[in-house]
Enzyme design. Structure first.
Site, PDB file in Angstrom:
ATOM      1  N   TYR A  42     -21.308   4.828  33.675  1.00 44.64           N
ATOM      2  CA  TYR A  42     -20.171   4.310  32.911  1.00 44.64           C
ATOM      3  C   TYR A  42     -19.750   2.948  33.443  1.00 44.64           C
ATOM      4  CZ  TYR A  42     -15.437   3.942  31.012  1.00 44.64           C
ATOM      5  OH  TYR A  42     -14.301   3.506  30.389  1.00 44.64           O
ATOM      6  N   SER A  63     -11.073  -1.357  33.952  1.00 45.19           N
ATOM      7  CA  SER A  63     -10.914  -1.932  35.284  1.00 45.19           C
ATOM      8  C   SER A  63     -12.066  -1.534  36.200  1.00 45.19           C
ATOM      9  CB  SER A  63      -9.579  -1.489  35.894  1.00 45.19           C
ATOM     10  OG  SER A  63      -9.590  -0.102  36.167  1.00 45.19           O
TER      11      SER A  63
END
Length: 301
Positions: free
Chosen positions: A159, A146
């Site tokens: 990331y 998400s």
């Protein structure tokens, strides 16, 4: 009983990969739980896979696959095909996380993270897709995050960037593979701060001096504040195994009717809201340019 699928999962030594491997095997599928260094660091995980398969009488096997090596990906797929004669589903789960100030990570660290989270999927696709296209039937199942479109707390920039890139690659592949009869589903977990090693095993910046500047300067305490408040968004009953259950539901859904995207986010960081709009626009545009058939796999007669 659902039709038995031959499934290859990357990064299945722990976390969502290991949970999904066991859940899919329990559901009656033939599952190859791949991981790197099966004779070394992950030897205990290999034994755990064997023990689980024996105790539960399921078809679950550990297999060597380092997503940072094309030769390793090729060998793993070749082994699956030699043993089963087919490959139905590739589950892209392998990934790595980092935590720290964006500036303090070196460009080489960004590249390494991109290599694992994005280029790793490309190596596995290049190994597996010739077989799936030959079959005119199959599925790519991507484990996203998400973080690529939802709430984005600080100190996770490399990331987030890698997961956003992986999602973009997955969306493009979906269109290119539809006429080959190959489905795509992207499962989007939220930030599960408990129950996996995701945060525990996250890497830190190589430039310790610049990281210290953030830790001791104006942003002192921000990392701890971000992690604490992120964890507080998670309901007490948030269960990372819910991701594995979602994976099983997708795999067991009828071919040609599997969802394009599934969100599993107890913290509800807003990613689903953004993706609903983005996926709708994608669908509308494909129809607008007369390519609406790419929204679902071509079912072979």
């Amino acid at each position: 009983m659902n039709q038995q699928q031959v499934i290859l999962i990357t990064g299945a030594s722990s976390g969502f990969g290991a949970m999904s491997a066991r859940a899919l095997a329990d559901a009656g599928h033939i599952v190859y739980a791949s991981m790197r260094d099966t004779a070394g660091r992950n030897a205990p995980q290999v034994e755990a896979v064997k023990a689980y398969a024996t105790a539960n009488k399921v078809q679950l096997r550990a297999i060597e696959l380092d997503v940072q090596s094309q030769a390793s990906a090729d060998a793993a797929v070749a082994q699956v095909l030699a043993e089963q004669g087919r490959l139905d589903i590739v589950m892209h789960n392998a990934g790595h996380m980092v935590f720290g100030a964006a500036e303090a990570f070196t460009p080489e660290q960004y590249a390494q993270l991109y290599d694992v989270n994005v280029l790793g999927t490309q190596r596995v696709n290049r190994a597996a897709l010739p077989q799936l296209r030959k079959q005119r039937h199959g599925m790519l199942l991507w484990i996203g995050s998400s973080s690529h479109r939802g709430g984005t707390p600080p100190f996770l920039a490399p990331y987030f960037a890698a997961k956003a890139a992986m999602d973009a690659v997955a969306v493009s592949y979906a269109s290119e593979l539809a006429r080959w009869g190959i489905e795509t589903t992207i499962v989007v977990p939220g930030a599960f701060t408990k129950g996996t090693n995701h945060f525990l095993h996250s890497a830190t910046p190589a430039d310790k001096e610049r990281q210290a500047a953030y830790e001791q300067g104006t942003t002192q305490g921000l990392a701890e504040e971000a992690l604490k408040n992120l964890a507080a968004c998670e309901p007490p009953d948030a269960d990372p195994a819910s991701v594995a259950r979602a994976v099983v539901e997708v795999v067991n859904a009828p071919y040609g009717h599997r969802p394009f995207r599934v969100h599993v986010d107890p913290a509800d960081d807003g990613c689903e809201v953004v993706n609903v709009v983005a996926d709708r626009i994608r669908a509308e545009f494909l129809r607008r340019i007369q390519l609406g058939d790419l929204l679902s796999p071509r079912i072979q007669a």
